[in-house]
Design an enzyme around this catalytic site. Structure first.
Site, PDB file in Angstrom:
ATOM      1  N   TRP A   1      41.338  35.548  37.313  1.00 20.08           N
ATOM      2  CA  TRP A   1      40.449  36.395  38.122  1.00 20.08           C
ATOM      3  C   TRP A   1      39.049  36.308  37.526  1.00 20.08           C
ATOM      4  O   TRP A   1      38.775  36.873  36.480  1.00 20.08           O
ATOM      5  CB  TRP A   1      40.965  37.837  38.099  1.00 20.08           C
ATOM      6  CG  TRP A   1      40.155  38.832  38.864  1.00 20.08           C
ATOM      7  CD1 TRP A   1      38.855  39.170  38.678  1.00 20.08           C
ATOM      8  CD2 TRP A   1      40.619  39.652  39.949  1.00 20.08           C
ATOM      9  NE1 TRP A   1      38.473  40.141  39.560  1.00 20.08           N
ATOM     10  CE2 TRP A   1      39.536  40.463  40.357  1.00 20.08           C
ATOM     11  CE3 TRP A   1      41.845  39.792  40.606  1.00 20.08           C
ATOM     12  CZ2 TRP A   1      39.646  41.396  41.388  1.00 20.08           C
ATOM     13  CZ3 TRP A   1      41.954  40.719  41.625  1.00 20.08           C
ATOM     14  CH2 TRP A   1      40.862  41.503  42.012  1.00 20.08           C
ATOM     15  N   ASP A   2      38.180  35.600  38.226  1.00 19.81           N
ATOM     16  CA  ASP A   2      36.852  35.312  37.668  1.00 19.81           C
ATOM     17  C   ASP A   2      35.802  36.241  38.279  1.00 19.81           C
ATOM     18  O   ASP A   2      36.020  36.866  39.327  1.00 19.81           O
ATOM     19  CB  ASP A   2      36.512  33.846  37.963  1.00 19.81           C
ATOM     20  CG  ASP A   2      35.564  33.243  36.943  1.00 19.81           C
ATOM     21  OD1 ASP A   2      34.930  34.002  36.192  1.00 19.81           O
ATOM     22  OD2 ASP A   2      35.456  32.001  36.910  1.00 19.81           O
TER      23      ASP A   2
ATOM     24  N   ASP B   1      33.411  30.226  28.020  1.00 17.30           N
ATOM     25  CA  ASP B   1      33.423  28.888  28.620  1.00 17.30           C
ATOM     26  C   ASP B   1      33.186  27.815  27.569  1.00 17.30           C
ATOM     27  O   ASP B   1      33.373  26.636  27.834  1.00 17.30           O
ATOM     28  CB  ASP B   1      32.334  28.788  29.703  1.00 17.30           C
ATOM     29  CG  ASP B   1      32.832  29.335  31.030  1.00 17.30           C
ATOM     30  OD1 ASP B   1      34.046  29.580  31.155  1.00 17.30           O
ATOM     31  OD2 ASP B   1      32.008  29.530  31.944  1.00 17.30           O
TER      32      ASP B   1
HETATM   33  C1  GLA Z   1      33.560  30.327  35.378  1.00 16.58           C
HETATM   34  C2  GLA Z   1      34.775  30.271  34.481  1.00 16.58           C
HETATM   35  C3  GLA Z   1      35.198  28.846  34.289  1.00 16.58           C
HETATM   36  C4  GLA Z   1      35.494  28.218  35.632  1.00 16.58           C
HETATM   37  C5  GLA Z   1      34.280  28.317  36.536  1.00 16.58           C
HETATM   38  C6  GLA Z   1      34.593  27.870  37.945  1.00 16.58           C
HETATM   39  O1  GLA Z   1      32.450  29.796  34.738  1.00 16.58           O
HETATM   40  O2  GLA Z   1      34.525  30.901  33.266  1.00 16.58           O
HETATM   41  O3  GLA Z   1      36.326  28.780  33.461  1.00 16.58           O
HETATM   42  O4  GLA Z   1      36.600  28.858  36.208  1.00 16.58           O
HETATM   43  O5  GLA Z   1      33.814  29.667  36.609  1.00 16.58           O
HETATM   44  O6  GLA Z   1      33.522  28.004  38.787  1.00 16.58           O
END
Ligand code: GLA
Length: 733
Positions: free
Chosen positions: A479-480, A550
């Site tokens: 879930w982002d 990330d």
């Molecule tokens: C965010 C997340 C990444 C990836 C990107 C996709 O940056 O942290 O892991 O899922 O979105 O757009």
């Protein structure tokens, strides 16, 4: 664990296993903070009020009322009647006055721990020995007809104290809460340093320790989430505090939105430490009869440095906050296709990755961003949660079946809180995006945020996500949340209630995740926000793991993970082996180091495994075996920080010890090689001094006493970025 109230003396005492918290009444009406520290049986701390009993004496002692109000160590300070320090509570009445004075009005002791409506909250554990008790102290402002309940919960098996506040309007007129923090604590300064966590995208939660100077030192987020930039954590420590020495007073907030944490040092050398909802832009209307509950703040005191503080937080969150059934389970080793393919994938490519994954011993494929709507880049389609059949030509159900047929589980990415301007959802409901009338919407990552303060939007979002999960055998959701909130306001709130917006947004997020877990109790949920922008204790109530950052470069991860581990258990940290050179910083590191650092969290891969060399494939098989061998220990063990690259600029080392102290895993990363150096003594911790431990893979045997006092000799590794995993196993127990 005990809560005692000495009514004659007007003293309240909370005792956890190692700590005591004392409050007392001055003049029978002002609730003061007396003591927080090492456990004591004695409660006779009235003298610490620095006040005699009658109002006259109290004021005389401080010359007059204003001096008293401005210097007394209040348990829950208010504004408007002479305390000019930053208050816990600021309330406005219908006449526009911001004047308040809270007087003691009674108490109650509850067995157990009350939950919070629609918000994360700690709970009494299910096991024997994990019970909780709660002290509720009632304060009143008789003019405003405002009742304030201060709640303090303690646990049988943990030293933390959980605080929250409830405001109830008992009058006939509206009240406006402009600031209502969850915890404040007035103390005498003890030459304190202040520890907080700072960073940015791909560099979250770096620890900062500075001397506490005079004035107000405020950290906080007004970004709509706890954020990459600052963290809802604050500690005051006595000079020279280390992992094993020094006094620590820490606060952590169980909340995922705007927060404030403050340490204010005044001219009397008194410190007020506070934490709660950020008051900027906040205002909650309390109509007659209504109540408002704050989120919870966790207080931890340690008399023996940061190490015990960390372990208190870890065990609190493991036993009293994280609800997931996966908490004590090994999570599937996953392969996430994001840095392997970005948006450039289709069903066959994913299946090829899954086939390779199976051969390596990977257990789950996670399909990241790009599977829905017309999403071939980050400029469109958020909100259109229907599968893109140009990419997933066989359909989602069939794709999941193909992956399942290989013996892998299937997981999927969503960003449910967002909408792209170029999306069917936005075209149908432009008013659902958060916006201020007459203004261009502020763009972030080419997207807008949905107005989750509106129930119809929450319901729509829920259905669109849930219907995808229902349509196939989806066992994991990432879930982002990839941008911050701007242009604040809602078409669903009138002007008077607009100050409730940011908190109501967070309640909308919590509602969505709660519903998801109710409908799909077997779902493994991982929260994420552009990496670790919403890695906080609030989200841990819903998901047992959160994507840490990330940035997967193992050297960058050392400081990110050190800051995260300061209060969150290792089992909560999403960690993957990245591609080399790393996509965030371009660093070239050995695959072992990438893997060993990732083994400290949930484990997985985020690189194109179909392009690995034969040697790399062999290594990956080995890492997956290590994960199975060590994850029970890493997940359930006690964590010790042995050395910090942040501090020494050379190397990093942490250790996990099993609860029964029969085994321990030490991770050592040598960031820089230098010539002409002796081997390093790693002074381990948490072992049984009398037990003899064998270093796995060798004939070397050491006593726990020797490893902890004299240390393990770690040879220099030639070259930068080398690393070792050292597994010690008890021989004679
Ligand atoms: C965010 C997340 C990444 C990836 C990107 C996709 O940056 O942290 O892991 O899922 O979105 O757009």
């Amino acid at each position: 664990m005990e809560i005692q109230v000495f009514e004659q003396e007007g003293i309240f005492q909370l005792n956890t296993e190692h700590t005591t918290y004392l409050m007392g009444l001055a003049d029978g009406k002002y609730l003061g903070h007396l003591y927080y520290g090492r456990r004591m049986q004695d409660h006779e701390g009235r003298y610490l009020l620095r006040a005699k009993d009658s109002a006259q004496e109290v004021y005389k002692r401080y010359r007059d009322k204003i001096n008293f109000m401005d210097s007394f160590h209040f348990e829950y300070p208010v504004s408007g009647t002479g305390d000019f320090r930053d208050p816990g509570l600021r309330v406005r009445d219908e006449g526009g006055y911001r004047v308040c004075e809270l007087h003691y009005a009674g108490y109650e002791i509850l067995d157990g721990k009350p939950a919070l409506k629609g918000m994360p909250a700690t709970f009494a554990g299910k096991q024997v020995g994990q019970a909780a008790k709660t002290l509720v102290i009632v304060l009143r402002d008789e003019v405003l007809k405002l009742k304030i309940e201060l709640r303090y919960s303690i646990f049988e098996d943990n030293d933390a104290i959980i605080r929250s506040v409830v405001a109830v309007n008992e009058g006939e007129k509206k009240l406006y809460l402009e600031r209502i923090l969850s915890a404040c604590m007035d103390m005498d300064n003890d030459g304190f340093d202040r520890i907080s966590l700072h960073g940015c995208w791909a560099r979250e939660r770096h620890i900062q320790a500075v001397k506490l100077g005079q004035g107000r030192h405020v950290i906080g987020s007004v970004r709509g989430e706890s954020s990459h930039y600052v963290h809802p954590f604050l500690a005051l420590t006595t000079a020279g505090t280390s992992q094993k020495m020094g006094e620590v007073y820490a606060m952590n907030f169980i909340y995922s939105g705007n927060f404030l944490a403050e340490a204010e040092l005044d001219h009397r050398d008194s410190v007020r430490m506070s934490m709660g909802l950020h008051p900027d832009g906040f205002e909650w209307v309390l109509a007659p009869g209504e109540r408002f509950e704050t989120p919870e703040a966790v207080l931890v005191y340690s008399a023996a440095g940061l190490g015990p503080m960390t372990r208190t937080f870890h065990s609190l969150y493991r036993n009293h906050l994280i609800r997931s059934k996966y908490l004590h389970k090994k999570r599937p080793i996953l392969i996430n296709n994001w840095e392997a393919t970005y948006f450039d994938f289709d069903d066959d490519k994913l299946v090829a990755i899954a086939e390779q994954a199976k051969k390596l011993g990977i257990e789950m494929l996670v399909m990241d961003d790009g599977w829905f709507g017309k999403r071939d880049g980050d400029e469109c389609a958020l909100g259109d949660w229907t599968v893109n059949e140009n990419k997933i030509r066989c359909g989602l159900k069939a794709l999941v079946e193909r992956v399942n047929a290989l013996g892998l589980k299937f997981g999927i990415w969503f960003e449910p809180e967002m909408v792209s301007p170029d999306s069917d959802l936005y075209r149908a409901h432009p008013d659902w995006a958060i916006q201020a009338p007459g203004r261009e919407l502020t763009m972030g990552r080419h997207q807008y945020v949905l107005d989750l303060t509106r129930q119809e939007v929450v319901d729509y979002v829920y259905e669109s996500v849930a219907s995808v999960i229902r349509s196939a055998n989806i066992e994991y959701v990432k879930w982002d949340m990839n941008r911050q909130l701007t242009d604040l306001g809602s078409f669903g709130l009138d002007a008077e209630h607009m100050g409730e917006f940011s908190h109501r947004y967070v309640l909308g997020v919590y509602q969505l995740q709660e519903r998801l877990l109710q409908e799909f109790p077997d779902l493994l949920l991982e929260n994420c926000s552009g990496g670790g922008g919403r890695f906080d204790a609030g989200m841990l109530y819903y998901s047992p793991q959160i994507w840490t950052s990330d940035d997967m470069d193992p050297i960058e991860r050392l400081s990110i993970q050190e800051g995260t581990e300061l209060m969150y258990p290792l089992s909560t940290m999403g960690a993957h082996v990245c591609v080399c050179p790393n996509h965030s910083v371009g660093r070239v590191t050995p695959m072992e180091t990438r893997a060993y650092v990732a083994l400290a969290g949930t484990f997985g891969y985020e690189l194109d495994i179909t392009k690995l060399t034969e040697e790399e494939k062999e290594k990956a098989i080995g890492f997956n075996q290590l994960y199975h061998r060590y994850n029970d220990l890493v997940r359930e063990g006690e964590y010790y920080r042995i050395a910090s690259y942040r501090e020494n600029g050379m190397y990093d080392c942490w250790q996990v010890v099993s609860q029964d102290r029969t085994e321990s895993l030490v991770t050592y990363v040598q960031v820089r090689f230098e010539t002409d150096q002796n081997s390093r003594r790693l002074k381990l911790d948490g072992l049984d001094p009398k037990t003899r431990y064998r270093l796995e893979g060798t004939q070397e045997v050491y006593s726990g006493e020797m490893l902890m006092n004299a240390g393990f000799l770690q040879e220099m590794i030639f070259g930068d970025y080398g690393s070792r995993l050292l597994h010690f196993v008890a021989e004679n127990r």
